[in-house]
Design a protein around this motif. Structure first.
Motif, PDB file in Angstrom:
ATOM      1  N   SER A 190      -1.469  -4.649  -9.358  1.00  0.00           N
ATOM      2  CA  SER A 190      -2.737  -5.262  -8.938  1.00  0.00           C
ATOM      3  C   SER A 190      -3.530  -4.356  -8.001  1.00  0.00           C
ATOM      4  O   SER A 190      -4.771  -4.294  -8.093  1.00  0.00           O
ATOM      5  CB  SER A 190      -2.477  -6.620  -8.272  1.00  0.00           C
ATOM      6  N   ASN A 191      -2.876  -3.650  -7.092  1.00  0.00           N
ATOM      7  CA  ASN A 191      -3.603  -2.763  -6.178  1.00  0.00           C
ATOM      8  C   ASN A 191      -4.276  -1.620  -6.935  1.00  0.00           C
ATOM      9  O   ASN A 191      -5.392  -1.211  -6.595  1.00  0.00           O
ATOM     10  CB  ASN A 191      -2.658  -2.202  -5.115  1.00  0.00           C
ATOM     11  N   LYS A 230      -7.363  -3.031  -8.650  1.00  0.00           N
ATOM     12  CA  LYS A 230      -8.476  -3.286  -7.724  1.00  0.00           C
ATOM     13  C   LYS A 230      -9.131  -1.992  -7.255  1.00  0.00           C
ATOM     14  O   LYS A 230     -10.349  -1.945  -7.058  1.00  0.00           O
ATOM     15  CB  LYS A 230      -7.968  -4.076  -6.511  1.00  0.00           C
TER      16      LYS A 230
END
Length: 380
Positions: free
Chosen positions: A258-259, A262
């Protein structure tokens, strides 16, 4: 300069990451050299050349390991306590393996008996091989979650076993760590040695770098497609003191990516991990040993930050009770403690770096067979 609590928590995540990289870059090549010793040195004098390439600096480099452990204890006391409970046997094995290093360096060449020296050569091998492997196994288990949980009184219970740590993904992570430090050790030997030892170091470094690239990419694909990550669903404000039980966490497929989703710029970390190893091969073959050592260091930083970024803000996820997972928000010391330690690091870290650079400048140069023979009773 006064930082708010949330900012200090992130700063200390970066500090600990930098200390781990500092340990891997400095003491990492010592470990790699030790693990390569019985294979790159075909006779006693060649092995003494290898030993003396790190003999004058290995104990100073070891301080980075102690500093990283001290910073972990001071900044993230819950992580320190929980990790030493869960990884107790693994850490004891690492400690016992490291015991071979000071004794081996100091006493290996005191007796001329070939059996004595061979035994200590393998002891130095264990002192390099075992920690290099176990550090990676530990990271592999962190990415999968560690079987521990807290009760309402914040007493931790670990429900796993030592052999449970030796699962396939963790062992693959161990290969990543081992090959990374073998590459780094071989690259350092390329700088400090000559002749056949240097030639063997180039070949060993190339093989280790190839294994690193393949295993690192394989581990990344495994994380993306086969390992559930963790994500915080709700928690208290990062600017207030809290316990791990003051949040809601769930496991989800792809959560560790997820990082990167993003912030696509973060993909620079794994790219550096692979590109640094590839450049190390090319530069070492071209005789650019100093630059090869730099790219090897960059590769190490890329690999470590790749894992750290994937897990952020988690430090030690719990597979038994996801809510008990330790994060940078709830496993840290008080605001005042982090602020004081921030200034300590800001003052003393540049001094340490400057002193370390000066030491390596003074001790630069090649260790040769002739050097060993001319100083037989004064070198390791």
């Amino acid at each position: 300069m006064i930082f708010d609590y949330e900012t200090l928590k992130v700063i200390w995540w970066l500090f600990v990451g930098v200390l781990l990289i500092g340990f891997a870059v400095t003491d990492g090549f010592d470990l790699g050299v030790g693990a390569l010793l019985p294979f790159l040195g075909k006779n006693d004098v060649e092995r003494r050349v290898i030993i003396n390439s790190v003999g004058a600096t290995w104990d100073g480099n070891q301080v980075w390991f102690i500093t990283a452990g001290g910073a972990l204890f001071a900044a993230w006391p819950l992580v320190y306590a929980t990790a030493f409970s869960g990884f107790y046997i693994a850490l004891i094995l690492t400690l016992f393996a490291l015991f071979f290093r000071p004794v081996g360096f100091d006493y290996r060449s005191k007796v001329e008996d070939p059996r004595w020296r061979s035994a200590w050569d393998w002891g130095l091998f264990a002192g390099g091989f075992v920690p290099s492997l176990i550090f990676g196994v530990a990271f592999g288990n962190l990415l999968q979650g560690v079987p521990f949980q807290f009760d309402p009184d914040m007493r931790v219970t670990y429900t796993g076993s030592f052999f449970g740590l030796l699962n396939p993904f963790a062992l693959l992570s161990g290969v990543v760590s081992l090959s990374m430090l073998l590459m780094h050790g071989a690259t350092y030997l390329r700088i400090r040695t000559t002749g056949v030892v240097e030639e063997r170091a180039v070949k060993a470094g190339r093989l280790a770098a190839i294994v690193l690239i393949v295993s690192f990419v394989a581990a990344g694909i495994w994380v993306m497609q086969g390992i559930e990550g963790y994500k915080i669903v709700s928690m208290l404000s990062p600017n207030v003191e809290s316990t791990p039980l003051d949040k809601v966490v769930e496991k989800a497929a792809g959560a560790w990516m997820s990082n990167y989703d993003k912030q696509p710029l973060l993909w620079l970390a794994p790219i550096l991990g692979v590109a640094g190893a590839a450049l190390t091969i090319l530069l070492s073959a071209a005789g650019r040993s100093i630059l090869a050592f730099v790219t090897s260091s960059i590769s190490i930083a890329g690999v470590i930050f790749t894992a750290g970024i994937a897990m952020f803000p988690f430090i030690m996820p719990s597979s038994s009770d996801p809510r008990s997972s330790l994060t940078i928000w709830d496993a840290v010391s008080t605001h005042g403690t982090l602020q004081i330690m921030f200034w300590v690091v800001l003052i003393f870290l540049p001094i340490i770096l400057a002193y370390t650079s000066w030491v390596y400048r003074v001790l630069r140069g090649k260790i040769t067979v002739e050097t060993i023979r001319a100083n037989d009773h004064s070198v390791y």
